[in-house]
Scaffold this active site. Structure first.
Site, PDB file in Angstrom:
ATOM      1  CD  GLU A   1      -2.936  -1.053   2.385  1.00 16.78           C
ATOM      2  OE1 GLU A   1      -2.723  -0.007   3.144  1.00 16.78           O
ATOM      3  OE2 GLU A   1      -4.043  -1.822   2.424  1.00 16.78           O
TER       4      GLU A   1
ATOM      5  CD  GLU B   1      -3.096  -5.652   4.012  1.00 11.21           C
ATOM      6  OE1 GLU B   1      -3.906  -5.231   4.700  1.00 11.21           O
ATOM      7  OE2 GLU B   1      -1.851  -5.156   4.112  1.00 11.21           O
TER       8      GLU B   1
END
Ligand code: GAL
Length: 875
Positions: free
Chosen positions: A475, A568
């Protein structure tokens, strides 16, 4: 365990590797005690421009072996920075410092910071991980070692490690998760005392989770002859794998640190690796012997090939077996062995299919993975093989077959474990690049260190067969800068492929979209939350923040050739054994005080329907995946609860994300994953508990997690109806049950045949304690651990579900209590305390031996309750 086939035991091998874990003296100060600093830094502005000694120019030279372009390598300036600091001096009296053994995490003993305006808040776990730590010890070197190269190998030190030997700065390595080697040879005293002094400096605001503090992994002293295999100097690749044979390619790099001319014979044999004993088995192949003549110092690389017949393939459990091999390389000069070097590897084929997902040895393997942070709960960041093994064993019982190393290189031994236990691994290196997430994170050193960190990471780990993908980032902010960010991704991607062209590179995307440049630079695509959609279900509609529809189809369409997976998923939340009413009618909702949460008690309901604002319940994730069967699978956020990041209650100490709590006790969600990931297990799990004196006559929904497809629920013998799971349903629910005390019983059926049953009953008052050890025979070495569970029971032996009695551990005999925990994210009792409140009926005590064989008696007692005990034998 990494050295199970330890060459240091063989005096003729030419290479000696000894542990430097014991006998350290240690001091930590919260503030800078010595004016030394790696570089100017936002949080220590008081040192900027003062008498501070900035060591960066000296430390950078430690990276040179991992910088490809010679013109970018660093020349160390003249000078002896830090030599004026008393802590590095041989004659400094460190007797008043603490005696510690590595791996050591200075912060884990606490105490926890509670409340606001504290030096370390909830995000980093409320433990004192910041500050400067100094470690000192003497190292034994002998006149007979003269002429050898003497290396210091540090598997991980948090962070900004700098090393002095006998008062001379040797070098260092800033990234706290990196393993690195320093050459001590120029500073060694072969005829007297050798004093190592290591300084680590852990900034505040450096992490989004608990980083730990100090030298939290193993440290080794490696002695080699002037001719030796280089550090991480072998690279094994297997190819043309069939049932009949496999080609094994091995690249060997040799180093020579002398100027005389030498002729070296090099021989490498391949043996089976016997996982059970950790030793070499039968020899199965050999590489052609070859000779190298070296007339000066330097490094030389050779590539060789051989064939292994009828190879025993490495594959993930449960359908395949994790067979391993070990290549044993011997260097000889005039028939004298000067070095022996072992390389463990596996033979297997990974295929990355956009339509089928991951294939291992031709067989489709759905990724049933979890994310794991590096802390080991109550023992913190200090790496321990047994604690890590236990985590993997627990994950196996849930049906998990893959781990994402979020978001940093793990301890090297953890990859030995994933190889041996048969877990697939996504190995990840960075949580940030040039753009920061916290004030003092990796972005401060990215420009100088991304290349050496990345190259050393790949070289260290590339022989592990369990690794199926490299992740260069999680991220990262660069997702938001399109071309600019993608350019950074490309740089990192290309470095990985220079070091290992055999595996794909990915980076986890919670923002980048299919039409952007960022995903183009990645070989396989890994999404965080975007696959199942972010804030896109009705219950999330009122939230502000990015709303993303389920993006699996768009990514699949935009990149029809790329494997797509979820790195995720979920970010679901719960507190073990805690149930709140009313219960959500739907299948997924964000948690808040009117929906599954209580910001006063800091608890989240374990009906397992609630998530972080950007997350989803497992049910919603499963449905998204089943709608898009080309998706290779998922890594759940997270496997275990971990220290820090206690979303949604930052006044707590540890997270709520795991299906398994911080103590290792399964939450209800564990059984939801098990029902999907291990469908062969005849499972049936009822929630909530059934002891609700205040709920008589009130609606108390009952949910059942089971691998069956039909289930009938009975309350005190009366059927409450049969349910059938329809497509995209993952639990059985009876949402209108009116509570009455007694017994709930579920009988499940698979395809019409009775499958599994379970019951939950109303229990009485707490009366006694049951103590059980996960292992009753452990090694006495002080490293092996027994995890002892204490359950609060009523007089009939049923766990009292909300018991919170204060439990005290007494350990007698040849053992010690290491730590206690109960899995409550809001329990601020320091981990080493021997008295701790039970949480939802359970407490954990962690026990180790004292180095002596014998017996350990563990007694748990609580006022008004009958005590319990367990015995653990040590060998
Ligand atoms: C993700 C992030 C993880 C963790 C998780 C739960 O966005 O990558 O590191 O923070 O959210 O909060």
């Amino acid at each position: 365990m990494r050295n199970a086939v330890s060459l240091s035991l063989d005096p003729t091998s030419g290479r000696v590797r000894v542990s430097l874990n014991s006998n350290w003296r240690f001091q930590r100060t919260e503030y800078n005690p010595d004016q030394l600093v790696y570089d100017t830094r936002p949080d220590i502005s008081y040192l900027n421009g003062s008498d501070a000694q900035v060591l960066k120019p000296y430390i950078l030279a430690s990276a040179n072996d991992f910088i490809k372009d010679a013109s970018n390598r660093h020349e160390r300036p003249d000078g002896e920075p830090g030599s004026n600091i008393t802590f590095v001096k041989v004659n400094f009296d460190d007797n008043s410092w603490e005696n510690v053994t590595l791996p050591h995490d200075w912060a884990i003993k606490g105490p926890f910071y509670t409340g606001d305006n504290v030096p370390v808040g909830g995000g980093m776990g409320r433990l004192p991980s910041h500050g400067v730590g100094w470690y000192r010890r003497e190292v034994d070197l002998l006149p007979a070692d003269q002429g050898k190269r003497i290396y210091l190998d540090i598997d991980g030190a948090q962070s900004y490690a700098m090393v002095w030997l006998n008062g001379h700065l040797v070098g260092g390595w800033p990234y706290g998760y990196a393993s690195f080697r320093l050459d001590l040879t120029p500073y060694v005293n072969f005829n007297g005392v050798n004093l190592l002094a290591i300084r680590v400096d852990n900034p505040k605001d450096s992490s989004r989770w608990y980083p730990g503090g100090g030298i939290y992994r193993n440290v080794w002293l490696t002695k080699v002859e002037p001719v030796a295999v280089s550090h991480w100097g072998t690279y094994v690749v297997t190819d043309n794998v069939t049932q009949g044979s496999a080609t094994v390619k091995m690249v060997i790099q040799l180093e020579k640190n002398s100027n005389s001319t030498q002729i070296i014979d090099i021989a490498t044999d391949i043996h089976e690796f016997v996982t059970k004993t950790g030793s070499r088995g039968e020899k199965v192949a050999q590489f052609p012997r070859f000779t190298r003549s070296f007339n000066s110092s330097g490094k030389r690389t050779t590539t060789q090939y051989t064939t292994v017949s009828k190879p025993l393939l490495w594959g993930p459990w449960s359908a395949q077996r994790p067979n391993l091999y070990v290549a044993v390389t011997r260097l000889c000069i005039q028939n004298q062995t000067v070095d022996t070097y072992e390389t463990q590897f596996g033979i297997r084929i990974f295929e990355y299919s956009s339509s089928e997902g991951l294939l291992v040895n031709g067989q489709k393997v759905k990724i049933q993975g979890v994310n794991n942070h590096h802390d080991l709960g109550a023992i913190g960041a200090a790496f321990n093989v047994r604690a890590a093994t236990r985590q993997l064993e627990i994950l196996k019982t849930m049906g998990c077959n893959a781990i994402r190393m979020s978001h940093n290189p793990p301890a090297p031994e953890l990859l030995d474990l994933t190889d041996r236990l048969g877990f697939l691994v996504m190995n990840e290196i960075f949580d940030s690049w040039q753009m920061n997430k916290t004030k003092n994170d990796f972005h401060l050193i990215f420009d100088d260190w991304h290349e050496p960190d990345l190259r050393s990471f790949i070289r260290r780990d590339r022989n592990h067969p369990s690794i199926f993908a490299w992740s260069i980032g999680n991220e990262v902010g660069e997702q938001y800068t399109n071309e600019t960010g993608a350019a950074v991704a490309k740089v990192l991607h290309d470095i990985v492929h220079e070091e290992d062209p055999t595996r794909p590179v990915t980076a986890s995307m919670n923002y980048a979209k299919p039409y952007m440049t960022f995903p183009k630079e990645l070989d396989v695509l890994s999404l965080n939350y975007q696959g199942e959609g972010i804030r896109d279900a009705p219950a999330y509609a009122h939230l502000s923040g990015t709303k993303t529809p389920p993006l699996y189809p768009d990514f699949h369409a935009a990149f029809p050739e790329k494997l797509l997976m979820t790195s995720e998923s979920a970010a679901a939340l719960s507190t073990r054994g805690t149930y709140m009413f009313p219960v959500l009618n739907g299948t997924s909702a964000p948690v808040n005080d009117t929906s599954g949460g209580n910001s006063t008690t800091l608890r989240v309901s374990a009906y397992e329907l609630y998530s972080a604002d950007f997350g989803s319940s497992p049910d919603k994730v499963f449905s998204a995946q089943d709608h898009n069967p080309y998706v290779a699978g998922e890594f759940v956020w997270s496997g275990f609860d971990y220290l820090g990041e206690p979303t949604p209650y930052y006044t707590a100490r540890s997270s709520y994300f795991g299906p398994i709590d911080l103590a290792g006790f399964p939450k209800d969600r564990f059984y939801l994953y098990q029902s999907r990931w291990a469908p062969e297990i005849k499972s049936a799990h009822i929630l909530p508990h059934w002891t609700w004196p205040d709920r008589v006559g009130q609606v108390t929904p009952v949910h059942v997690f089971s691998s069956a497809n039909e289930a009938e629920l009975f309350l005190n013998g009366r059927s409450l109806g049969k349910r059938r799971k329809t497509e995209y349903e993952y639990r059985f629910r009876w949402d209108t049950v009116v509570y009455e005390p007694g017994e709930l019983r579920v009988v499940t059926y698979k395809n019409g045949t009775e499958w599994a049953s379970a019951s939950k009953r109303t229990v009485g008052l707490a009366a006694k304690l049951r103590v059980s050890a996960d292992r009753t025979d452990i090694a006495a070495d002080g490293l092996d651990l027994s995890f002892v569970k204490v359950e609060v029971l009523d007089k009939d032996g049923h766990v009292v579900p909300e018991a919170s009695n204060s439990i005290t551990f007494d350990v007698e005999g040849v053992g010690k209590l290491v730590a206690t925990d109960n899995g409550d994210p809001a329990d601020f009792t320091a981990f080493p305390e021997r008295t701790r409140k039970a949480f939802s009926g359970l407490v954990l005590g962690i026990i180790k031996g004292t180095g002596v064989a014998g017996s350990i008696k563990v007694t748990a007692s609580a006022p008004g309750l009958q005590s319990g005990e367990a015995t653990v034998q040590t060998q």
